[in-house]
Each structure stands twice: as C-alpha cells, then as structure tokens.
Design a protein around this motif. Structure first.
Motif, short mmCIF file in Angstrom:
data_model
loop_
_atom_site.label_atom_id
_atom_site.label_comp_id
_atom_site.label_asym_id
_atom_site.label_seq_id
_atom_site.Cartn_x
_atom_site.Cartn_y
_atom_site.Cartn_z
N LYS A 271 0.86 -1.17 0.00
CA LYS A 271 0.00 0.00 0.00
C LYS A 271 0.90 1.22 0.00
N ALA A 272 0.96 1.90 -1.13
CA ALA A 272 1.91 3.01 -1.25
C ALA A 272 1.26 4.20 -1.92
N GLU A 273 1.74 5.38 -1.56
CA GLU A 273 1.31 6.61 -2.23
C GLU A 273 2.54 7.35 -2.74
N ARG A 274 2.31 8.39 -3.55
CA ARG A 274 3.47 9.10 -4.11
C ARG A 274 3.23 10.60 -4.17
N LEU A 275 4.33 11.32 -4.04
CA LEU A 275 4.29 12.79 -4.07
C LEU A 275 5.32 13.29 -5.05
N HIS A 276 4.90 14.02 -6.05
CA HIS A 276 5.87 14.75 -6.86
C HIS A 276 5.19 15.89 -7.59
N ALA A 301 8.59 9.81 -2.61
CA ALA A 301 8.57 11.24 -2.94
C ALA A 301 9.90 11.72 -3.51
N THR A 302 9.83 12.82 -4.25
CA THR A 302 11.06 13.53 -4.63
C THR A 302 11.40 14.46 -3.46
N ASP A 303 12.62 14.94 -3.43
CA ASP A 303 13.02 15.82 -2.32
C ASP A 303 12.16 17.07 -2.27
N VAL A 304 11.94 17.64 -3.43
CA VAL A 304 11.22 18.90 -3.46
C VAL A 304 9.79 18.73 -2.96
N ALA A 305 9.14 17.64 -3.39
CA ALA A 305 7.75 17.43 -2.98
C ALA A 305 7.65 17.16 -1.49
N ALA A 306 8.68 16.54 -0.93
CA ALA A 306 8.58 16.15 0.49
C ALA A 306 9.11 17.23 1.42
#
Ligand code: AMP
Length: 411
Positions: A271-276, A301-306
């Motif tokens: 169960k995973a989500e993503r941020l970018h 996530a990418t650094d910027v999104a996180a």
C-alpha cells in the motif's frame, strides 16, 4: 529556558501549552527575541527544528495589540511566502493553532486549485497571509490583495524557493510590500544565491544558525547497501519484505523514478502513495492524508515534494537514490528519529553514487555502517555505468527562450 522567558503573552502561551510544547527549541530560543526586537533575521534551520513557531509566535505577539479591528477593516500585516502548497497549508495551520486565543485571522492562498474561494477569503479581511509566489502575484495583479500594510515579510525555505525558479517572483513580491518592513529569511542551506538575495533585501540582518548535521543523525540508525543500479528495485522489495516495517518514506531523485517504484510496489501488493510535482494539488493532498492517517504505510517522494512536510512518527527512510547534495541526506534522514524517537535510514548506493557517500560522510562526520549480508551485492570493482550522450542533430542554442521556460521540471 521556558516560553514564559521569551516574553510571550498569555493567550499565546496558552495555545503553545495546548500544542504540547514544554520548552522552546534552539531555533525558537534564538529567533523569537530578535523578531520581537523588530530585527531583520536570516536563520539557517531545516524543517523539524521548530522553525515555523520561531517566526509565527513572535509575529502573533507583535500583532497582538492590533488584533481587534473589525473583520472587514483588517489589513494584511504579516505575510509568509512559501515555495510549496503543502508547506503553505501547514504554516497557516500552525498560525491558526497558535492564534486560537487571539482575534488574529490567518488565511492561505496557493496555486493548483480554484481561485474563487480564495478571493472570498481575502475579501473577508485578515491579518496574516501565507502564500505561494505564483498565486500571490496572480491575485495581486487582479487587485485583490493589498500589500501596502505589510509590516513583516517572511521568506520560508528560501533555498528551495530559488531552486524552484522563484527568484524573480520573490524579488517582485518584496518590492510590492512597503520599503519599511521587517524581513525574516529562513533557509535550510545557505548557498551563494541565498546570500545574494539576503544582501539585496535585508537590512543589517542578525544571523542565526542551527546546524542540524550531527544532531539530526543522533537518533537515526543508518545503514548502507552497495548494490548494482539495476538491482535496486529488487533489493528494495527484499528489504520491505524482510527488514523494514512500519511507516516508511522512500526518496527518489526524479518524478519518473517515483512513478516507476510506485507501480512496482503496487504490483507486489504494497500500500503506497506518491508525491511529486507533476501530480495535481488534490492528488498530493490526498496522498499525504492517506499516509498520515495510515491508510498506506509507504510514501514515495522527490526531495522537493517532500520538503518541509511535517510527517511524524516515521519508522524509516529509504534513500532509493542517493542525493548529490550532502545536506539533502541530512534533511532526509532527519525525517525519522524526531523528538527523541528512534528511527532508521537505509541507503541504496550504486557504483555511480559512491562519490556522494564520501561527501555525505564528511559532512556528518560518521562512517555509515555497511550491510554486506544481502542477495544483491555490488562488485567492489564495478565501474559506474556511463551514459553516452547521443548528441543532438540540432545546433546548440536552437531553442528559443520561451520554449526553454516551458521545459518541464524534473522534480
Ligand atoms: P517545524 O520545524 O516548524 O516544521 O516543526 C516541526 C515539528 O515540531 C512540528 O510538528 C511542531 O508542531 C513541533 N514543535 C515546534 N516547536 C516545538 C516545541 N517547542 N516543542 C515541541 N514540539 C515543537
């Protein structure tokens, strides 16, 4: 030192106590008195140090005496500019918490979402505005924001703001505010371009440095896995299966990488989500909310999104790709092991990333322990795989300025 010693008044102290803060953090101890003295400041501190309260509390204190203006007569007296929407939302939330027992009103505006409700919020009158640069300029252009009464301007995460290409916007915003004002600049790192910006807009600033390097790593168990690049995905799955449990934040360098890993994990039943940055505002908010309330236990996530996002109770951070900027490593692993808790950071290093490990270890002054007992070891003699540039059939400089500006960002 206690919050009382910082000369904050009762309604603010009450809200701080209710937030569960017993004593000020180092950055708060150093920053709050300077802000109360109306000084310009430049503070280098990363997220997780309590820097939001370090500017929010004294701002509320400074505005406290003028809190009782009628709603419609309220003017924006303090403005915080933040690079990302999530961060802006979080900052505004903190202001609202700390201002619970005052009549000071905070609002937040950011892009990627409908502008109409934000127009209504602005029309209602407010004291403190938190904004991302693009939407702020947009609304100002439409004459819906009056910045003539801004007394305190905060530029948060200045380094990220410049990395994201907001330098001209930030300068413009600064010029739209009155010349006579107090400016507070916060930045996780202090590269030359941040120093340059500071010199051009701050007046005799006080410098406050809260170096995270050694302390950030204190409560974090760090492990390093050398692995061939093409085996990273398998090693990651292996670790998730056998070693790493709980709520996990995985960093990848590119948006493409985030998507690829996300698909792989879903295929394997995780169960995973993503941020970018390519995801819509709604998608990003939902992803974050699902992670925070435990609907999914993995966030990629990418650094910027996180950056700047306050995620508590992380059990582990995985550096699927290693960052080429050593400070970024410190920021990433600082996400776990917060507030006295113990956390773990796992780093996957391929042959081409070995030089990054060297500079990271120099910065943190720690030799990261290497785990050799895993199924995908890297041959110590393995050379980095070299990507030959194919070479464009077009001449250099073929692209116009406009098309270059439209170029998609990789984060
Ligand atoms: P920040 O660096 O502003 O993102 O804050 C990181 C986290 O620390 C947030 O969850 C804050 O609520 C929390 N925090 C801020 N100041 C304090 C304090 N003095 N004591 C305990 N927690 C704090």
């Amino acid at each position: 030192m206690s919050f009382k010693d910082l000369k904050l008044n009762k309604p603010i102290l009450r809200a701080v106590a209710e937030a569960g803060y017993d004593q000020p953090t180092l950055v708060q101890e150093r920053t709050i008195p300077k802000v109360l003295e109306h000084k310009d400041i430049i503070t280098s501190a990363q997220t997780g140090t309590g820097k939001t309260a370090a500017f929010a509390l004294p701002i509320l204190q400074l505005l406290f005496d003028r809190q009782d203006a009628k709603k419609k007569e309220k003017t924006i007296k303090a403005m915080v500019v933040s690079p990302t929407r999530e961060l802006a939302i979080q900052i505004a939330k903190n202001f609202k918490t700390y201002a619970s027992y005052t009549n000071l009103r905070t609002a937040v505006i950011y892009g990627g979402t409908s502008i109409e409700p934000q127009k209504d919020i602005l029309a209602k009158g407010l004291d403190i505005l938190v904004a991302t640069p693009g939407r702020l300029l947009d609304l100002h252009k439409q004459d819906l924001i009056n910045l003539d009464y801004v007394e305190i301007l905060v530029l948060d995460e200045a380094d990220l703001m410049l990395d994201m290409g907001f330098i001209d916007d930030v300068k413009k915003i600064e010029r739209l505010c009155p010349e006579q004002k107090q400016t507070l600049l916060f930045s996780a790192t202090m590269p030359y371009k941040v120093e340059q910006l500071a010199t051009s807009i701050l007046t005799e600033p006080e410098r406050i440095e809260v170096t995270p390097t050694s302390s950030a790593a204190k409560n974090v168990g760090q492990v390093l896995y050398y692995v061939p690049k093409r085996k990273k995905m398998e090693l990651c799955l292996h670790l998730l299966r056998h070693t790493i449990k709980g709520s996990i934040l995985i960093f990848r360098r590119t948006k493409f990488g985030v998507d690829k890993l996300h698909n792989k994990l879903l295929d394997h039943g995780y169960k995973a989500e993503r941020l970018h940055g390519n995801r819509s505002q709604n998608e990003r908010q939902n992803a974050l909310a699902d992670f925070k309330r435990g609907k999914v236990n993995i966030l990629i996530a990418t650094d910027v999104a996180a950056r700047g996002i306050d995620i508590n109770e992380l059990d582990a951070v995985i550096n699927f790709d290693l960052p080429n900027v050593p400070e970024t490593y410190v920021h990433r692993i600082g996400r776990t092991g917060r507030a006295g808790e113990f956390g773990n950071a796992y780093s996957l290093c391929s042959a081409d990333e070995k030089s990054y490990i060297k500079t990271i270890q120099q910065l943190i002054n720690v030799q990261i322990p290497v785990e050799v007992d895993h199924p995908f070891p890297l041959d110590p003699k393995a050379k980095p795989s070299v990507h030959k540039k194919k070479g464009s059939k077009y001449k250099k400089g073929r692209k116009g300025k406009g098309s270059k500006q439209k170029k998609k960002r990789w984060y």
